[in-house]
Design a protein around this motif. Structure first.
Motif, mmCIF file in Angstrom:
data_model
loop_
_atom_site.group_PDB
_atom_site.id
_atom_site.type_symbol
_atom_site.label_atom_id
_atom_site.label_comp_id
_atom_site.label_asym_id
_atom_site.label_seq_id
_atom_site.Cartn_x
_atom_site.Cartn_y
_atom_site.Cartn_z
ATOM 1 N N MET A 1 0.946 -1.077 -0.070
ATOM 2 C CA MET A 1 0.149 0.093 0.108
ATOM 3 C C MET A 1 0.863 1.223 -0.193
ATOM 4 O O MET A 1 1.507 1.296 0.934
ATOM 5 N N PRO A 2 0.730 2.005 -1.097
ATOM 6 C CA PRO A 2 1.818 3.170 -1.158
ATOM 7 C C PRO A 2 1.159 4.271 0.135
ATOM 8 O O PRO A 2 0.164 4.407 0.604
ATOM 9 N N ARG A 3 2.408 4.907 0.469
ATOM 10 C CA ARG A 3 2.278 5.890 1.997
ATOM 11 C C ARG A 3 1.604 7.143 1.212
ATOM 12 O O ARG A 3 1.525 7.548 0.053
ATOM 13 N N ASP A 4 1.018 7.922 2.126
ATOM 14 C CA ASP A 4 0.789 9.222 2.074
ATOM 15 C C ASP A 4 2.015 10.009 1.814
ATOM 16 O O ASP A 4 3.180 9.894 2.135
ATOM 17 N N PRO A 5 1.787 10.746 0.261
ATOM 18 C CA PRO A 5 2.849 11.408 -0.328
ATOM 19 C C PRO A 5 3.784 12.106 0.870
ATOM 20 O O PRO A 5 4.963 12.519 0.786
ATOM 21 N N ALA A 6 3.053 12.875 1.911
ATOM 22 C CA ALA A 6 3.463 13.995 2.863
ATOM 23 C C ALA A 6 4.493 12.772 3.699
ATOM 24 O O ALA A 6 5.399 13.504 4.282
ATOM 25 N N SER A 7 4.169 11.575 3.974
ATOM 26 C CA SER A 7 5.204 11.036 4.972
ATOM 27 C C SER A 7 6.310 10.276 4.314
ATOM 28 O O SER A 7 7.009 9.455 4.752
ATOM 29 N N ARG A 8 6.351 10.284 2.840
ATOM 30 C CA ARG A 8 7.368 9.638 2.081
ATOM 31 C C ARG A 8 8.653 10.280 2.449
ATOM 32 O O ARG A 8 9.032 11.218 2.448
ATOM 33 N N PRO A 9 9.755 9.189 2.600
ATOM 34 C CA PRO A 9 11.071 9.693 2.786
ATOM 35 C C PRO A 9 11.730 10.088 1.471
ATOM 36 O O PRO A 9 11.353 9.844 0.359
ATOM 37 N N LYS A 10 12.706 11.109 1.740
ATOM 38 C CA LYS A 10 13.464 11.322 0.414
ATOM 39 C C LYS A 10 14.301 10.194 0.111
ATOM 40 O O LYS A 10 14.240 8.951 0.604
ATOM 41 N N THR A 11 15.099 10.342 -0.989
ATOM 42 C CA THR A 11 15.890 9.241 -1.572
ATOM 43 C C THR A 11 16.841 8.726 -0.368
ATOM 44 O O THR A 11 17.555 9.755 -0.003
ATOM 45 N N LEU A 12 16.852 7.649 -0.278
ATOM 46 C CA LEU A 12 17.814 7.021 0.682
ATOM 47 C C LEU A 12 19.216 6.721 0.241
ATOM 48 O O LEU A 12 19.379 5.891 -0.807
ATOM 49 N N ARG A 13 20.231 7.334 0.867
ATOM 50 C CA ARG A 13 21.609 7.312 0.279
ATOM 51 C C ARG A 13 22.568 6.851 0.998
ATOM 52 O O ARG A 13 23.839 6.652 0.674
ATOM 53 N N HIS A 14 22.153 6.392 2.228
ATOM 54 C CA HIS A 14 23.189 5.932 3.413
ATOM 55 C C HIS A 14 22.678 4.584 3.878
ATOM 56 O O HIS A 14 21.434 4.466 4.023
ATOM 57 N N VAL A 15 23.499 3.533 4.268
ATOM 58 C CA VAL A 15 23.037 2.428 4.796
ATOM 59 C C VAL A 15 22.518 2.686 6.030
ATOM 60 O O VAL A 15 21.444 1.721 6.370
ATOM 61 N N ARG A 16 22.788 3.373 6.794
ATOM 62 C CA ARG A 16 21.993 3.713 8.241
ATOM 63 C C ARG A 16 20.692 4.372 7.747
ATOM 64 O O ARG A 16 19.768 3.747 8.502
ATOM 65 N N ASP A 17 20.408 4.777 6.728
ATOM 66 C CA ASP A 17 19.007 4.982 6.413
ATOM 67 C C ASP A 17 18.224 3.890 6.027
ATOM 68 O O ASP A 17 16.957 3.877 6.210
ATOM 69 N N LEU A 18 18.765 3.292 5.314
ATOM 70 C CA LEU A 18 18.224 1.907 5.148
ATOM 71 C C LEU A 18 17.876 1.201 6.245
ATOM 72 O O LEU A 18 16.759 0.501 6.309
ATOM 73 N N ALA A 19 18.800 0.956 7.131
ATOM 74 C CA ALA A 19 18.275 0.406 8.436
ATOM 75 C C ALA A 19 17.301 0.901 9.190
ATOM 76 O O ALA A 19 16.255 0.439 9.736
ATOM 77 N N ASP A 20 17.203 2.442 9.147
ATOM 78 C CA ASP A 20 16.064 3.226 9.816
ATOM 79 C C ASP A 20 14.794 2.732 9.204
ATOM 80 O O ASP A 20 13.975 2.966 10.039
ATOM 81 N N HIS A 21 14.988 2.567 8.092
ATOM 82 C CA HIS A 21 13.623 2.494 7.247
ATOM 83 C C HIS A 21 13.148 0.902 7.462
ATOM 84 O O HIS A 21 12.355 0.276 6.500
ATOM 85 N N GLY A 22 13.886 -0.092 8.023
ATOM 86 C CA GLY A 22 13.746 -1.317 8.176
ATOM 87 C C GLY A 22 14.004 -2.021 6.745
ATOM 88 O O GLY A 22 13.390 -3.422 6.655
ATOM 89 N N LEU A 23 14.817 -1.638 5.960
ATOM 90 C CA LEU A 23 15.076 -2.360 4.822
ATOM 91 C C LEU A 23 16.201 -3.212 4.830
ATOM 92 O O LEU A 23 16.403 -4.233 3.906
ATOM 93 N N PHE A 39 30.642 1.224 -4.110
ATOM 94 C CA PHE A 39 29.673 1.409 -5.008
ATOM 95 C C PHE A 39 28.550 2.169 -4.526
ATOM 96 O O PHE A 39 27.656 1.903 -3.438
ATOM 97 N N ALA A 40 27.999 3.067 -5.222
ATOM 98 C CA ALA A 40 27.015 4.085 -4.681
ATOM 99 C C ALA A 40 25.561 3.468 -4.409
ATOM 100 O O ALA A 40 25.243 2.332 -4.849
ATOM 101 N N VAL A 41 25.186 4.026 -3.440
ATOM 102 C CA VAL A 41 23.640 3.632 -2.919
ATOM 103 C C VAL A 41 22.633 4.592 -3.160
ATOM 104 O O VAL A 41 22.954 5.847 -2.759
ATOM 105 N N ALA A 42 21.696 4.414 -3.708
ATOM 106 C CA ALA A 42 20.346 5.383 -3.792
ATOM 107 C C ALA A 42 19.031 4.575 -3.979
ATOM 108 O O ALA A 42 18.923 3.690 -4.777
ATOM 109 N N VAL A 43 18.047 4.832 -3.039
ATOM 110 C CA VAL A 43 16.953 4.038 -3.290
ATOM 111 C C VAL A 43 15.718 5.052 -3.169
ATOM 112 O O VAL A 43 15.796 5.787 -2.041
ATOM 113 N N THR A 44 14.977 5.128 -4.251
ATOM 114 C CA THR A 44 13.851 6.376 -4.245
ATOM 115 C C THR A 44 12.728 6.076 -3.399
ATOM 116 O O THR A 44 12.443 4.955 -3.008
ATOM 117 N N PRO A 45 12.058 6.813 -3.054
ATOM 118 C CA PRO A 45 10.655 6.563 -2.381
ATOM 119 C C PRO A 45 10.018 5.625 -3.202
ATOM 120 O O PRO A 45 9.260 4.913 -2.438
#
Length: 353
Positions: A1-23, A39-45
């Protein structure tokens, strides 16, 4: 289920951010930090929304989340696995075939695929062409009348602003001997908001056609926002093709390939190429064997529409070009995945895989 756009994170670029979002698991952070240093990391909302963190084999997650196995570099893996460098006459141009060139205006992407064959050339801070370098690249194209097609790639050229994209398309349209502009991109499914009305207008040349080739490897990448972005392009008269990479644990079964290619066709995208995995560093856990790929392609015949059939190809290491992995170009030379591959000019090369 897509999130409310207002609550979506920005692009995640650090592995700590990935962990914080449970990924990713927090216990894996030390190894993943070492991966991210190379090797670069980036995961879009959009991609975050498509990942099922409860599924350890999630095919979307495998493509975009860093993996400690990327630290395993095999002897046969290469920094430039398809051989761009020997065919680069000026910065930003790759001229491997007489009638077409690659034009790489940027070396950044909205997401960084974990299997990317240019993974050592792309990422935040990578060189984009400055104004003088872009002028030189376009002058090279204008000065070589045998060039009929320009392929915008990178990086992902659709991270350019509509203004910059429109300027490049207009300049290419002004070169009389060009007949086609092709754009290779992941943007419509990984960052679909970029495909807005301004971008669609920017892509349409006044004289020559622009074709968009979408890179997608699994039907689950096609979320509702992505489908809408694709429709904006096709409804505007921009033809689309699809290319995929065959990858272990992502799409290496008949059912997944069938559904993926059917999803493309249902969205008015013709499957074009299924690429055998390149020898990029740290990607051995993704690669299948040639024999496995050929068996999968054989299984698709008959019960799957011809519209859904791409060509299974190998980009021969060293810059020797792309060829279909068929008997016309491929001869077994041993019992353990050893082959002789004929390039487009008739020269033979050993290949193991």
């Amino acid at each position: 289920m897509p999130r409310d756009p207002a609550s979506r994170p920005k692009t995640l670029r650090h592995v700590r951010d990935l962990a914080d979002h449970g990924l990713v698991d927090g216990s894996s952070l030390p190894a993943l930090e070492r991966v991210a240093a190379q090797f670069a990391v980036a995961v879009t909302p959009t991609i975050v929304d498509l990942i099922d963190p409860s599924d350890p084999s999630d095919p979307v997650a495998r493509q975009f989340l860093p993996d400690a196995r990327e630290l395993a570099i095999r002897d046969e893996e290469l920094a430039d696995p398809i051989g761009d460098d020997p065919f680069t006459p000026v910065k930003g141009i790759v001229h491997r075939y007489k009638d077409r060139v690659l034009l790489k205006p940027v070396h950044a992407c909205p997401v960084y695929c974990r299997f990317c064959f240019r993974r050592e050339m792309v990422g935040p801070g990578s060189d984009a062409l400055n104004a003088d370098e872009l002028d030189a690249a376009i002058a090279y194209i204008a000065g070589n009348p045998q060039i009929w097609e320009v392929i915008l790639t990178g990086g992902d050229p659709m991270i350019l602003s509509p203004r910059r994209m429109g300027e490049i398309i207009a300049r290419l349209n002004a070169i009389p001997h060009l007949g086609l502009v092709r754009i290779h991109t992941r943007v419509p499914v990984v960052d679909p908001a970029r495909v807005d009305a301004e971008m669609v207008v920017a892509l349409k040349g006044r004289r020559i056609a622009t074709w968009v080739v979408l890179h997608s490897n699994h039907w689950r990448e096609f979320g509702e926002e992505g489908k809408a972005a694709i429709a904006r392009l096709v409804d505007a008269g921009i033809p689309m093709l699809g290319q995929s990479v065959l990858m272990r644990g992502v799409n290496d079964d008949v059912e997944t390939l069938t559904r993926t290619f059917r999803t493309m066709v249902a969205n008015r995208i013709k499957p074009y190429h299924l690429n055998h995995g390149d020898l990029a560093k740290g990607t051995s856990h993704f690669r299948t064997t040639v024999a496995q790929g050929r068996a999968l392609m054989k299984s698709l015949r008959g019960d799957v529409s011809g519209l859904c059939q791409p060509t299974y190809i190998l980009d021969i290491p060293g810059g020797h070009g792309k060829v279909p992995l068929t008997e016309s170009y491929l001869t077994p030379t041993g019992d353990d995945g050893e082959w002789r591959v004929e390039d487009p000019r008739g020269t033979h090369h050993p290949y193991r895989g």
